[in-house]
Write a protein that holds these residues in place. Structure first.
Motif, PDB file in Angstrom:
ATOM      1  N   ASP A   1      41.881  46.270  39.538  1.00  0.00           N
ATOM      2  CA  ASP A   1      40.451  46.514  39.754  1.00  0.00           C
ATOM      3  C   ASP A   1      39.666  46.476  38.447  1.00  0.00           C
ATOM      4  OD1 ASP A   1      40.923  46.767  42.449  1.00  0.00           O
ATOM      5  OD2 ASP A   1      40.887  48.959  42.442  1.00  0.00           O
TER       6      ASP A   1
ATOM      7  N   ASP B   1      31.697  44.527  43.073  1.00  0.00           N
ATOM      8  CA  ASP B   1      32.212  44.591  44.439  1.00  0.00           C
ATOM      9  C   ASP B   1      31.709  45.882  45.090  1.00  0.00           C
ATOM     10  OD1 ASP B   1      33.695  44.414  46.768  1.00  0.00           O
ATOM     11  OD2 ASP B   1      35.590  44.958  45.809  1.00  0.00           O
TER      12      ASP B   1
ATOM     13  N   ALA C   1      34.139  48.732  45.395  1.00  0.00           N
ATOM     14  CA  ALA C   1      34.504  49.390  44.140  1.00  0.00           C
ATOM     15  C   ALA C   1      33.393  50.297  43.636  1.00  0.00           C
ATOM     16  CB  ALA C   1      34.849  48.345  43.080  1.00  0.00           C
TER      17      ALA C   1
ATOM     18  N   GLU D   1      39.991  36.967  45.740  1.00  0.00           N
ATOM     19  CA  GLU D   1      38.615  37.397  45.458  1.00  0.00           C
ATOM     20  C   GLU D   1      37.633  36.219  45.516  1.00  0.00           C
ATOM     21  OE1 GLU D   1      37.324  40.468  44.918  1.00  0.00           O
ATOM     22  OE2 GLU D   1      39.264  41.401  45.304  1.00  0.00           O
TER      23      GLU D   1
ATOM     24  N   GLU E   1      44.852  47.769  35.244  1.00  0.00           N
ATOM     25  CA  GLU E   1      44.643  47.932  36.686  1.00  0.00           C
ATOM     26  C   GLU E   1      43.955  46.668  37.178  1.00  0.00           C
ATOM     27  OE1 GLU E   1      44.789  50.968  38.687  1.00  0.00           O
ATOM     28  OE2 GLU E   1      45.883  52.015  37.110  1.00  0.00           O
TER      29      GLU E   1
ATOM     30  N   ARG F   1      36.588  43.993  37.601  1.00  0.00           N
ATOM     31  CA  ARG F   1      35.271  44.449  37.118  1.00  0.00           C
ATOM     32  C   ARG F   1      34.880  43.701  35.852  1.00  0.00           C
ATOM     33  NH1 ARG F   1      37.241  49.366  38.726  1.00  0.00           N
ATOM     34  NH2 ARG F   1      37.750  49.988  36.605  1.00  0.00           N
TER      35      ARG F   1
END
Length: 134
Positions: free
Chosen positions: A101, A116, A119, A15, A99, A105
């Protein structure tokens, strides 16, 4: 948890983040002495020879590190643990299992980066037929 730490390191590196790892008290102290000061600290509550809540309290008293955002990343998911972490100065609290993701976040939110676009739904949804008539 060395395997989880490596996964998080790899994920955050993909990332675009530069990641440093510490798995015990001596490594934590050594990393905090290095420059530059981190932009964010992901801190587990349960380290082999240290308590993450104690480390958090010490961070909040340290002149150079007191304003660094900290996200507690831990299996301690009780209401009391979450309250203790936030009351001790954590900027976020993510419980395991998590998770990837959701962790990303939280990281983006705490360091003030935009979400993102993929997302947020900005990327086209492959399951939506854009040619269909309403």
């Amino acid at each position: 948890e060395p395997m989880l730490a490596k996964f998080i390191q790899t994920y955050l590196s993909f990332e675009g983040f530069q990641v440093r790892l510490a798995g015990n008290r001596a490594e934590v102290v050594a990393e905090f002495r290095k420059q530059p000061v981190p932009d964010l600290i992901l801190l587990d509550v349960m380290l082999p020879d240290a308590d993450g809540f104690d480390i958090l309290l010490r961070l909040r008293q340290h002149p150079a590190l007191k304003n660094v955002p900290v996200i507690m990343l831990t299996g301690k998911a009780t209401r009391e643990s979450v309250i203790k972490g936030l009351a001790s100065g954590a900027d976020g609290y993510v419980t395991k299992p998590f998770e990837a993701d959701a962790l990303m976040r939280a990281v983006r939110t705490v360091v003030g980066l935009p979400e993102d676009p993929a997302a947020s739904g900005a990327a086209p949804d492959p399951w939506v037929n854009r040619d269909a008539k309403s």
